[in-house]
Design an enzyme around this catalytic site. Structure first.
Site, PDB file in Angstrom:
ATOM      1  N   GLU A  39      22.296  -8.300  47.281  1.00 21.90           N
ATOM      2  CA  GLU A  39      20.932  -8.839  47.444  1.00 21.90           C
ATOM      3  C   GLU A  39      19.882  -7.841  46.987  1.00 21.90           C
ATOM      4  O   GLU A  39      20.194  -6.712  46.612  1.00 21.90           O
ATOM      5  CB  GLU A  39      20.695  -9.190  48.924  1.00 21.90           C
ATOM      6  CG  GLU A  39      20.819  -7.999  49.845  1.00 21.90           C
ATOM      7  CD  GLU A  39      20.867  -8.403  51.328  1.00 21.90           C
ATOM      8  OE1 GLU A  39      20.546  -7.537  52.165  1.00 21.90           O
ATOM      9  OE2 GLU A  39      21.252  -9.551  51.623  1.00 21.90           O
ATOM     10  N   GLN A  61      26.884   7.981  50.856  1.00 20.95           N
ATOM     11  CA  GLN A  61      26.336   8.030  52.214  1.00 20.95           C
ATOM     12  C   GLN A  61      27.426   7.689  53.225  1.00 20.95           C
ATOM     13  O   GLN A  61      27.245   7.850  54.419  1.00 20.95           O
ATOM     14  CB  GLN A  61      25.191   7.016  52.341  1.00 20.95           C
ATOM     15  CG  GLN A  61      24.026   7.263  51.404  1.00 20.95           C
ATOM     16  CD  GLN A  61      23.096   6.066  51.338  1.00 20.95           C
ATOM     17  OE1 GLN A  61      22.295   5.841  52.247  1.00 20.95           O
ATOM     18  NE2 GLN A  61      23.243   5.259  50.302  1.00 20.95           N
ATOM     19  N   VAL A  82      30.738   7.692  55.493  1.00 19.75           N
ATOM     20  CA  VAL A  82      31.486   8.724  56.222  1.00 19.75           C
ATOM     21  C   VAL A  82      32.953   8.339  56.386  1.00 19.75           C
ATOM     22  O   VAL A  82      33.692   9.004  57.088  1.00 19.75           O
ATOM     23  CB  VAL A  82      30.836   8.962  57.609  1.00 19.75           C
ATOM     24  CG1 VAL A  82      29.421   9.487  57.467  1.00 19.75           C
ATOM     25  CG2 VAL A  82      30.896   7.703  58.479  1.00 19.75           C
ATOM     26  N   HIS A 116      26.365  12.493  54.151  1.00 21.87           N
ATOM     27  CA  HIS A 116      26.259  12.331  55.610  1.00 21.87           C
ATOM     28  C   HIS A 116      27.515  12.754  56.355  1.00 21.87           C
ATOM     29  O   HIS A 116      27.728  12.376  57.518  1.00 21.87           O
ATOM     30  CB  HIS A 116      25.887  10.874  55.937  1.00 21.87           C
ATOM     31  CG  HIS A 116      24.572  10.471  55.356  1.00 21.87           C
ATOM     32  ND1 HIS A 116      24.199   9.161  55.171  1.00 21.87           N
ATOM     33  CD2 HIS A 116      23.545  11.223  54.888  1.00 21.87           C
ATOM     34  CE1 HIS A 116      22.992   9.134  54.614  1.00 21.87           C
ATOM     35  NE2 HIS A 116      22.571  10.354  54.436  1.00 21.87           N
ATOM     36  N   ARG A 143      34.896   3.107  65.576  1.00 25.99           N
ATOM     37  CA  ARG A 143      34.785   3.045  64.108  1.00 25.99           C
ATOM     38  C   ARG A 143      35.982   3.717  63.445  1.00 25.99           C
ATOM     39  O   ARG A 143      36.515   3.217  62.448  1.00 25.99           O
ATOM     40  CB  ARG A 143      33.472   3.719  63.662  1.00 25.99           C
ATOM     41  CG  ARG A 143      32.234   2.914  64.015  1.00 25.99           C
ATOM     42  CD  ARG A 143      30.965   3.679  63.745  1.00 25.99           C
ATOM     43  NE  ARG A 143      30.765   4.016  62.344  1.00 25.99           N
ATOM     44  CZ  ARG A 143      29.794   4.852  61.932  1.00 25.99           C
ATOM     45  NH1 ARG A 143      28.988   5.434  62.817  1.00 25.99           N
ATOM     46  NH2 ARG A 143      29.644   5.127  60.642  1.00 25.99           N
TER      47      ARG A 143
HETATM   48  C1  BV8 Z   1      16.540  13.983  57.480  1.00 27.47           C
HETATM   49  C2  BV8 Z   1      25.925   9.153  59.292  1.00 27.47           C
HETATM   50  C3  BV8 Z   1      15.190  15.955  57.712  1.00 27.47           C
HETATM   51  C4  BV8 Z   1      26.115   8.834  60.737  1.00 27.47           C
HETATM   52  C5  BV8 Z   1      23.773   8.226  58.576  1.00 27.47           C
HETATM   53  C6  BV8 Z   1      11.244   9.423  54.740  1.00 27.47           C
HETATM   54  C7  BV8 Z   1      10.747   8.181  54.990  1.00 27.47           C
HETATM   55  C8  BV8 Z   1      11.140   7.487  56.168  1.00 27.47           C
HETATM   56  C9  BV8 Z   1      12.059   8.037  57.079  1.00 27.47           C
HETATM   57  C10 BV8 Z   1      12.548   9.274  56.809  1.00 27.47           C
HETATM   58  C11 BV8 Z   1      12.133   9.971  55.673  1.00 27.47           C
HETATM   59  N1  BV8 Z   1      12.793  11.148  55.681  1.00 27.47           N
HETATM   60  C12 BV8 Z   1      13.583  11.232  56.802  1.00 27.47           C
HETATM   61  C13 BV8 Z   1      13.437  10.096  57.502  1.00 27.47           C
HETATM   62  C14 BV8 Z   1      14.130   9.779  58.736  1.00 27.47           C
HETATM   63  C15 BV8 Z   1      15.522   9.180  58.509  1.00 27.47           C
HETATM   64  C16 BV8 Z   1      15.478   7.849  57.801  1.00 27.47           C
HETATM   65  O1  BV8 Z   1      15.655   7.742  56.602  1.00 27.47           O
HETATM   66  N2  BV8 Z   1      15.256   6.809  58.610  1.00 27.47           N
HETATM   67  C17 BV8 Z   1      15.270   5.436  58.042  1.00 27.47           C
HETATM   68  C18 BV8 Z   1      16.042   4.546  58.997  1.00 27.47           C
HETATM   69  C19 BV8 Z   1      13.882   4.949  57.809  1.00 27.47           C
HETATM   70  N3  BV8 Z   1      16.375  10.094  57.745  1.00 27.47           N
HETATM   71  C20 BV8 Z   1      17.002  11.069  58.438  1.00 27.47           C
HETATM   72  O2  BV8 Z   1      16.881  11.249  59.639  1.00 27.47           O
HETATM   73  C21 BV8 Z   1      17.889  11.995  57.619  1.00 27.47           C
HETATM   74  N4  BV8 Z   1      17.633  13.374  57.964  1.00 27.47           N
HETATM   75  O3  BV8 Z   1      15.775  13.441  56.696  1.00 27.47           O
HETATM   76  O4  BV8 Z   1      16.400  15.282  57.983  1.00 27.47           O
HETATM   77  C22 BV8 Z   1      14.138  15.228  58.457  1.00 27.47           C
HETATM   78  C23 BV8 Z   1      14.396  14.846  59.766  1.00 27.47           C
HETATM   79  C24 BV8 Z   1      13.393  14.153  60.443  1.00 27.47           C
HETATM   80  C25 BV8 Z   1      12.179  13.794  59.823  1.00 27.47           C
HETATM   81  C26 BV8 Z   1      11.957  14.222  58.488  1.00 27.47           C
HETATM   82  C27 BV8 Z   1      12.953  14.913  57.791  1.00 27.47           C
HETATM   83  C28 BV8 Z   1      19.383  11.763  57.969  1.00 27.47           C
HETATM   84  C29 BV8 Z   1      19.825  10.390  57.585  1.00 27.47           C
HETATM   85  C30 BV8 Z   1      21.342  10.265  57.764  1.00 27.47           C
HETATM   86  C31 BV8 Z   1      21.680   9.479  59.002  1.00 27.47           C
HETATM   87  N5  BV8 Z   1      23.131   9.273  59.071  1.00 27.47           N
HETATM   88  N6  BV8 Z   1      25.142   8.106  58.629  1.00 27.47           N
HETATM   89  C32 BV8 Z   1      26.996   7.626  60.948  1.00 27.47           C
HETATM   90  O5  BV8 Z   1      27.451   7.017  59.974  1.00 27.47           O
HETATM   91  O6  BV8 Z   1      27.227   7.330  62.127  1.00 27.47           O
HETATM   92  S1  BV8 Z   1      22.843   7.003  57.807  1.00 27.47           S
HETATM   93  C33 BV8 Z   1      23.887   5.626  57.683  1.00 27.47           C
HETATM   94  O7  BV8 Z   1      23.027   4.513  57.570  1.00 27.47           O
HETATM   95  C34 BV8 Z   1      24.750   5.575  56.450  1.00 27.47           C
HETATM   96  O8  BV8 Z   1      25.320   6.820  56.132  1.00 27.47           O
HETATM   97  C35 BV8 Z   1      23.775   5.095  55.393  1.00 27.47           C
HETATM   98  O9  BV8 Z   1      23.013   6.155  54.893  1.00 27.47           O
HETATM   99  C36 BV8 Z   1      22.844   4.213  56.205  1.00 27.47           C
HETATM  100  C37 BV8 Z   1      23.220   2.779  56.034  1.00 27.47           C
HETATM  101  O10 BV8 Z   1      22.759   2.402  54.773  1.00 27.47           O
HETATM  102  P1  BV8 Z   1      23.795   1.691  53.740  1.00 27.47           P
HETATM  103  O11 BV8 Z   1      24.967   2.566  53.532  1.00 27.47           O
HETATM  104  O12 BV8 Z   1      22.977   1.300  52.583  1.00 27.47           O
HETATM  105  O13 BV8 Z   1      24.322   0.429  54.569  1.00 27.47           O
HETATM  106  P2  BV8 Z   1      23.505  -0.888  55.007  1.00 27.47           P
HETATM  107  O14 BV8 Z   1      24.386  -1.608  55.952  1.00 27.47           O
HETATM  108  O15 BV8 Z   1      22.121  -0.556  55.403  1.00 27.47           O
HETATM  109  O16 BV8 Z   1      23.390  -1.749  53.642  1.00 27.47           O
HETATM  110  C38 BV8 Z   1      24.548  -2.183  52.984  1.00 27.47           C
HETATM  111  C39 BV8 Z   1      24.060  -2.739  51.654  1.00 27.47           C
HETATM  112  O17 BV8 Z   1      25.197  -3.131  50.897  1.00 27.47           O
HETATM  113  C40 BV8 Z   1      23.164  -3.963  51.802  1.00 27.47           C
HETATM  114  O18 BV8 Z   1      22.063  -3.837  50.898  1.00 27.47           O
HETATM  115  C41 BV8 Z   1      24.073  -5.136  51.389  1.00 27.47           C
HETATM  116  O19 BV8 Z   1      23.362  -6.167  50.736  1.00 27.47           O
HETATM  117  C42 BV8 Z   1      25.011  -4.455  50.419  1.00 27.47           C
HETATM  118  N7  BV8 Z   1      26.363  -5.038  50.335  1.00 27.47           N
HETATM  119  C43 BV8 Z   1      27.128  -5.512  51.362  1.00 27.47           C
HETATM  120  N8  BV8 Z   1      28.357  -5.890  50.875  1.00 27.47           N
HETATM  121  C44 BV8 Z   1      28.348  -5.625  49.536  1.00 27.47           C
HETATM  122  C45 BV8 Z   1      27.075  -5.073  49.193  1.00 27.47           C
HETATM  123  N9  BV8 Z   1      26.753  -4.700  47.946  1.00 27.47           N
HETATM  124  C46 BV8 Z   1      27.730  -4.874  46.966  1.00 27.47           C
HETATM  125  N10 BV8 Z   1      28.976  -5.379  47.235  1.00 27.47           N
HETATM  126  C47 BV8 Z   1      29.318  -5.774  48.488  1.00 27.47           C
HETATM  127  N11 BV8 Z   1      30.531  -6.263  48.726  1.00 27.47           N
END
Ligand code: BV8
Length: 245
Positions: A218, A100, A102, A118, A70
């Site tokens: 979307e 979010q 990195v 993040h 990456r």
């Molecule tokens: C934590 C760094 C305490 C690493 C990342 C509550 C409910 C459910 C689950 C949880 C909760 N609380 C905690 C959790 C667990 C978990 C979580 O959320 N899991 C999810 C999967 C359900 N969260 C955690 O673990 C967090 N820590 O809460 O600690 C804790 C711990 C355990 C349990 C309780 C509490 C830490 C989360 C951080 C993880 N690290 N990144 C690395 O990069 O390698 S997350 C990583 O994925 C990114 O940083 C980002 O956050 C995420 C990806 O999301 P997006 O950036 O939105 O990207 P994605 O591809 O998904 O979407 C792109 C969007 O853009 C799409 O919608 C697309 O349509 C759109 N798009 C595309 N092109 C365009 C566009 N829009 C406009 N223009 C364009 N051109």
């Protein structure tokens, strides 16, 4: 569409406190792969399986291969029009940018006061958590010659200074992000709104009485919650709105 852009432009113009949350979609036009996009999968691994401390503990070399891959991709990327508009708006008093991502492309674009929820793929810290190595240090080397790279302080291995799934955010970053939700206008751009706590910020902003807006190609889980959802690409929509300011 144009009507929506004018409505949002008027809101941005009138907002004393503007907060912008970004995700991988903002960097897509720069060539950075998104997580859930068509090229999101890597070697049959889901990011959640690689971006965890358990995965790193099991096989630090494999996880470092992913981060090195990456870094090489991102090193060839430059900020796009979306980053530049956000950087310009970040110069305004009362504007805060929370990401979010990195990839640090917001920084490269000159964004002021950026909150990196993040962490950064260009920063490392000590996996052994030695005293000196707990504080992340910058490392822009591409390609990385030694994987895993050693901690320069204690010689054990270093890890990417990013927040992995299951890991808590750095308290200062989480506090800054939560404070930024107390605003007049909360604009979320290019995020699938699936990862917490970032995905909770738009709801916190609503509770603060903020006008909320989403720009995304979307529908997302946040689309039904915001006051206005504009579907289109960030690199086209943001410059179009900037023209109307
Ligand atoms: C934590 C760094 C305490 C690493 C990342 C509550 C409910 C459910 C689950 C949880 C909760 N609380 C905690 C959790 C667990 C978990 C979580 O959320 N899991 C999810 C999967 C359900 N969260 C955690 O673990 C967090 N820590 O809460 O600690 C804790 C711990 C355990 C349990 C309780 C509490 C830490 C989360 C951080 C993880 N690290 N990144 C690395 O990069 O390698 S997350 C990583 O994925 C990114 O940083 C980002 O956050 C995420 C990806 O999301 P997006 O950036 O939105 O990207 P994605 O591809 O998904 O979407 C792109 C969007 O853009 C799409 O919608 C697309 O349509 C759109 N798009 C595309 N092109 C365009 C566009 N829009 C406009 N223009 C364009 N051109």
């Amino acid at each position: 569409m144009h009507e929506d852009l004018s409505v949002l432009a008027a809101r941005i113009k009138g907002a004393a406190r503007l907060t912008i949350l970004t995700g991988a979609g903002v960097s897509a036009a720069s060539g950075v792969s998104t997580f859930r996009g068509p090229d999101g999968l890597w070697r049959r691994h889901r990011p959640e399986d690689l971006a965890t401390s358990d995965a790193f503990g099991r096989d630090p070399h494999l996880v470092w291969e992913w981060y090195a891959w990456r870094r090489e991709l991102i090193a060839a990327c430059r900020p796009n029009a979306a980053h530049h508009v956000i950087a310009a708006w970040s110069q305004r008093d009362g504007c805060r940018v929370v990401t979010q991502n990195v990839d640090d492309l917001h920084l490269q674009a000159g964004t002021r006061g950026l909150v990196r929820m993040h962490g950064s793929i260009w920063e490392l810290s000590c996996w052994g958590r030695c005293r000196a190595g707990v504080t992340p240090w910058r490392d822009d080397r591409v390609p990385m010659t030694v994987l895993p790279p050693p901690c320069p302080h204690c010689g054990r291995i270093a890890r990417p200074a990013v927040v992995w799934f299951g890991e808590s955010l750095r308290s200062e970053d989480l506090d800054a992000a939560v404070q930024a939700a107390a605003c007049d206008l909360f604009l979320t751009v290019g995020t699938s709104a699936l990862v917490y706590p970032a995905a909770g910020l738009v709801h916190a902003a609503r509770q603060h009485g903020a006008y909320t807006a989403e720009i995304n190609l979307e529908e997302t889980p946040a689309s039904a919650a915001v006051d206005i959802a504009i579907h289109g690409s960030a690199e086209q929509i943001l410059p179009a709105i900037a023209q109307l300011l």
